[in-house]
Write a protein that holds these residues in place. Structure first.
Motif, mmCIF file in Angstrom:
data_model
loop_
_atom_site.group_PDB
_atom_site.id
_atom_site.type_symbol
_atom_site.label_atom_id
_atom_site.label_comp_id
_atom_site.label_asym_id
_atom_site.label_seq_id
_atom_site.Cartn_x
_atom_site.Cartn_y
_atom_site.Cartn_z
ATOM 1 N N LEU A 12 0.829 -1.201 0.000
ATOM 2 C CA LEU A 12 0.000 0.000 0.000
ATOM 3 C C LEU A 12 0.866 1.255 0.000
ATOM 4 N N LEU A 13 1.941 1.241 0.768
ATOM 5 C CA LEU A 13 2.839 2.404 0.802
ATOM 6 C C LEU A 13 3.455 2.647 -0.570
ATOM 7 N N GLN A 14 3.872 1.594 -1.253
ATOM 8 C CA GLN A 14 4.426 1.763 -2.599
ATOM 9 C C GLN A 14 3.378 2.369 -3.541
ATOM 10 N N SER A 15 2.146 1.921 -3.417
ATOM 11 C CA SER A 15 1.078 2.466 -4.269
ATOM 12 C C SER A 15 0.839 3.937 -3.986
ATOM 13 N N LEU A 16 0.889 4.321 -2.721
ATOM 14 C CA LEU A 16 0.690 5.727 -2.349
ATOM 15 C C LEU A 16 1.810 6.601 -2.888
ATOM 16 N N ILE A 17 3.046 6.125 -2.777
ATOM 17 C CA ILE A 17 4.195 6.908 -3.246
ATOM 18 C C ILE A 17 4.078 7.196 -4.738
ATOM 19 N N LYS A 18 3.558 6.247 -5.492
ATOM 20 C CA LYS A 18 3.502 6.383 -6.954
ATOM 21 C C LYS A 18 2.471 7.414 -7.420
ATOM 22 N N ILE A 19 1.641 7.903 -6.490
ATOM 23 C CA ILE A 19 0.596 8.858 -6.849
ATOM 24 C C ILE A 19 0.921 10.218 -6.248
ATOM 25 N N GLN A 20 0.983 11.239 -7.070
ATOM 26 C CA GLN A 20 1.234 12.591 -6.570
ATOM 27 C C GLN A 20 0.110 13.013 -5.626
ATOM 28 N N SER A 21 0.482 13.515 -4.451
ATOM 29 C CA SER A 21 -0.536 13.886 -3.459
ATOM 30 C C SER A 21 -0.101 15.108 -2.666
ATOM 31 N N PHE A 22 0.269 16.177 -3.378
ATOM 32 C CA PHE A 22 0.621 17.421 -2.703
ATOM 33 C C PHE A 22 -0.592 17.937 -1.924
ATOM 34 N N SER A 23 -0.327 18.699 -0.891
ATOM 35 C CA SER A 23 -1.409 19.277 -0.091
ATOM 36 C C SER A 23 -2.382 20.025 -0.987
ATOM 37 N N ARG A 24 -3.668 19.795 -0.752
ATOM 38 C CA ARG A 24 -4.811 20.296 -1.527
ATOM 39 C C ARG A 24 -4.953 19.606 -2.878
ATOM 40 N N GLU A 25 -4.118 18.573 -3.137
ATOM 41 C CA GLU A 25 -4.230 17.808 -4.378
ATOM 42 C C GLU A 25 -4.267 16.304 -4.063
ATOM 43 N N GLU A 26 -4.987 15.948 -2.990
ATOM 44 C CA GLU A 26 -4.934 14.581 -2.489
ATOM 45 C C GLU A 26 -6.031 13.670 -3.028
ATOM 46 N N GLN A 27 -6.816 14.150 -3.986
ATOM 47 C CA GLN A 27 -7.949 13.354 -4.455
ATOM 48 C C GLN A 27 -7.551 11.947 -4.911
ATOM 49 N N PRO A 28 -6.474 11.770 -5.691
ATOM 50 C CA PRO A 28 -6.141 10.414 -6.161
ATOM 51 C C PRO A 28 -5.759 9.450 -5.036
ATOM 52 N N THR A 29 -4.991 9.929 -4.046
ATOM 53 C CA THR A 29 -4.637 9.022 -2.949
ATOM 54 C C THR A 29 -5.843 8.754 -2.052
ATOM 55 N N ALA A 30 -6.747 9.735 -1.924
ATOM 56 C CA ALA A 30 -7.981 9.494 -1.175
ATOM 57 C C ALA A 30 -8.783 8.378 -1.835
ATOM 58 N N GLU A 31 -8.847 8.414 -3.154
ATOM 59 C CA GLU A 31 -9.583 7.377 -3.889
ATOM 60 C C GLU A 31 -8.926 6.014 -3.714
ATOM 61 N N LEU A 32 -7.587 5.989 -3.794
ATOM 62 C CA LEU A 32 -6.856 4.734 -3.595
ATOM 63 C C LEU A 32 -7.153 4.148 -2.219
ATOM 64 N N LEU A 33 -7.099 4.967 -1.179
ATOM 65 C CA LEU A 33 -7.329 4.489 0.180
ATOM 66 C C LEU A 33 -8.772 4.024 0.379
ATOM 67 N N PHE A 34 -9.705 4.788 -0.172
ATOM 68 C CA PHE A 34 -11.118 4.412 -0.068
ATOM 69 C C PHE A 34 -11.346 3.033 -0.678
ATOM 70 N N ASN A 35 -10.804 2.829 -1.876
ATOM 71 C CA ASN A 35 -10.980 1.543 -2.554
ATOM 72 C C ASN A 35 -10.274 0.416 -1.802
ATOM 73 N N TRP A 36 -9.133 0.720 -1.198
ATOM 74 C CA TRP A 36 -8.382 -0.293 -0.454
ATOM 75 C C TRP A 36 -9.218 -0.819 0.713
ATOM 76 N N PHE A 37 -9.823 0.086 1.464
ATOM 77 C CA PHE A 37 -10.670 -0.330 2.584
ATOM 78 C C PHE A 37 -11.891 -1.122 2.089
ATOM 79 N N GLN A 38 -12.485 -0.657 1.017
ATOM 80 C CA GLN A 38 -13.651 -1.367 0.481
ATOM 81 C C GLN A 38 -13.284 -2.794 0.069
ATOM 82 N N ASN A 39 -12.133 -2.933 -0.547
ATOM 83 C CA ASN A 39 -11.693 -4.267 -0.969
ATOM 84 C C ASN A 39 -11.429 -5.182 0.217
ATOM 85 N N LYS A 40 -11.204 -4.601 1.383
ATOM 86 C CA LYS A 40 -11.015 -5.371 2.604
ATOM 87 C C LYS A 40 -12.346 -5.717 3.267
#
Length: 353
Positions: A12-40
């Motif tokens: 999961l950490l590797q996946s997060l690093i690969k996505i740009q997530s500057f402050s106020r631009e976190e939408q893609p990592t938010a989506e990744l995390l949301f989907n990760w929890f759902q898949n669990k």
């Protein structure tokens, strides 16, 4: 089970690093995390770019522990020699922007939450919150989430501490100072209303003053004049001088008390930009602190600011990685630190739940 959680956390950490997530631009990592929890199979919620969930057997009659870290990053500095988004593992180090600050902490807390998620008869409830805008102390991260989350009794804020317990953290008050004088030609008779010299008394006071109350865990309040500006031409006495004071506040004072003391002892107009970034602490006798000491960890007071300053409950800062690597070029975290973080979060929480 532990090994599986550790490997999932690393992936999961590797996946997060690969996505740009500057402050106020976190939408893609938010989506990744949301989907990760759902898949669990975990019921997860999203508010703005903040992702959160509660344990399966959440009971309002029980006290609640918040597990919180952030998924935004600063922008990579010019000294980077690697691709900050590559997430490459080399010689036991996972490189990438946000790996140390605070990705390793975030995935460790997520893994710990998963390990307790479906356990019954726990002493505490758990809330996991992966929040945004930490790096800019923004209003849409943990500050936005506090009224939305269940009542929190105690929080673990994931930041790199080498897995020692930061039981207190200095707050911050930034103040803008201004003194107005009389402008004029520098060739004329001496001008006793030159704001540069008028400001010296206050600047010397700020530099030398020692706040009398000393914190057991954080030591002394520290004031620093960090910026100063006056004049634009060599032959003109300026009309005003402006300066900035960076004040690191301990738990011995409120931010308002600090601002009042400075105002009462200076002739310049000194105005705080904000009083919201408060110092943080936890009772040294709290059972979580005792559990950390029992497991061989040290306690200390942290000089750096985190989302602790926005919380209205007792909290501790704890996580894998080293704060000295944060915001550095070619940022990295050791793979073993990620694994150790998962294991230690689970171990220390097991001591109290």
């Amino acid at each position: 089970m532990l090994e599986k959680l550790q490997n999932e956390a690393l992936e999961l950490l590797q996946s997060l690093i690969k996505i740009q997530s500057f402050s106020r631009e976190e939408q893609p990592t938010a989506e990744l995390l949301f989907n990760w929890f759902q898949n669990k199979g975990i019921e997860v919620k999203r508010d703005l770019d903040n992702i959160w969930a509660v344990n399966k057997y959440f009971d309002k009659s029980k006290p609640t522990i918040l597990l919180n870290s952030h998924h935004d990053t600063v922008k990579p500095n010019a000294a980077y020699t690697r691709d900050p988004f590559e997430a490459q593992i080399e010689d036991g180090k996972l490189y990438g922007l946000g790996s140390n600050d605070a990705g390793g902490c975030l995935v460790g807390l997520i893994a710990a939450f998963v390990s307790f998620y479906d356990k019954e008869n726990l002493k505490y409830n758990f809330v996991i919150a992966a929040t945004s805008e930490e790096e800019i102390s923004g209003e849409n991260g943990i500050a936005y989430m506090q009224p939305i989350l269940p009542k929190i009794d105690f929080a673990i804020v994931g930041e790199p501490t080498l897995l020692d317990l930061a039981i207190a953290e200095k707050g911050l008050v930034v103040l803008d100072g201004k003194i107005t004088g009389t402008p004029g030609h520098s060739a004329h008779i001496p001008n006793d209303q030159n704001p540069i010299f008028m400001a010296l008394k206050d600047l010397n006071w700020i530099n030398s003053y020692e706040f009398p109350r000393i914190s057991d865990s954080l030591g002394m309040v520290k004031m620093t004049v960090s910026q100063i500006n006056a004049g634009k031409q060599h032959n003109v006495v300026p009309s005003e001088l402006n300066f900035v004071v960076d004040c690191r506040v301990t738990d011995a004072y409120s931010n308002q008390e600090i601002a009042t003391i400075i105002a009462e002892n200076t002739d310049c107009k000194v105005v705080p930009r904000s009083l919201r970034l408060n110092s943080s602490f936890i009772d040294p006798n709290h059972e979580f602190v005792k559990a950390g000491l029992k497991l061989g960890k040290k306690t200390y007071g942290s000089p750096t600011l985190s989302d602790q300053c926005r919380l209205n409950c007792q909290s501790v800062k704890l996580g894998p990685g080293d704060s000295l690597r944060s915001h550095s070029a070619d940022e990295f975290i050791y793979v073993q630190e990620v694994f150790d973080g998962v294991a230690f979060y689970i171990k220390i929480l097991t001591e109290i739940v």
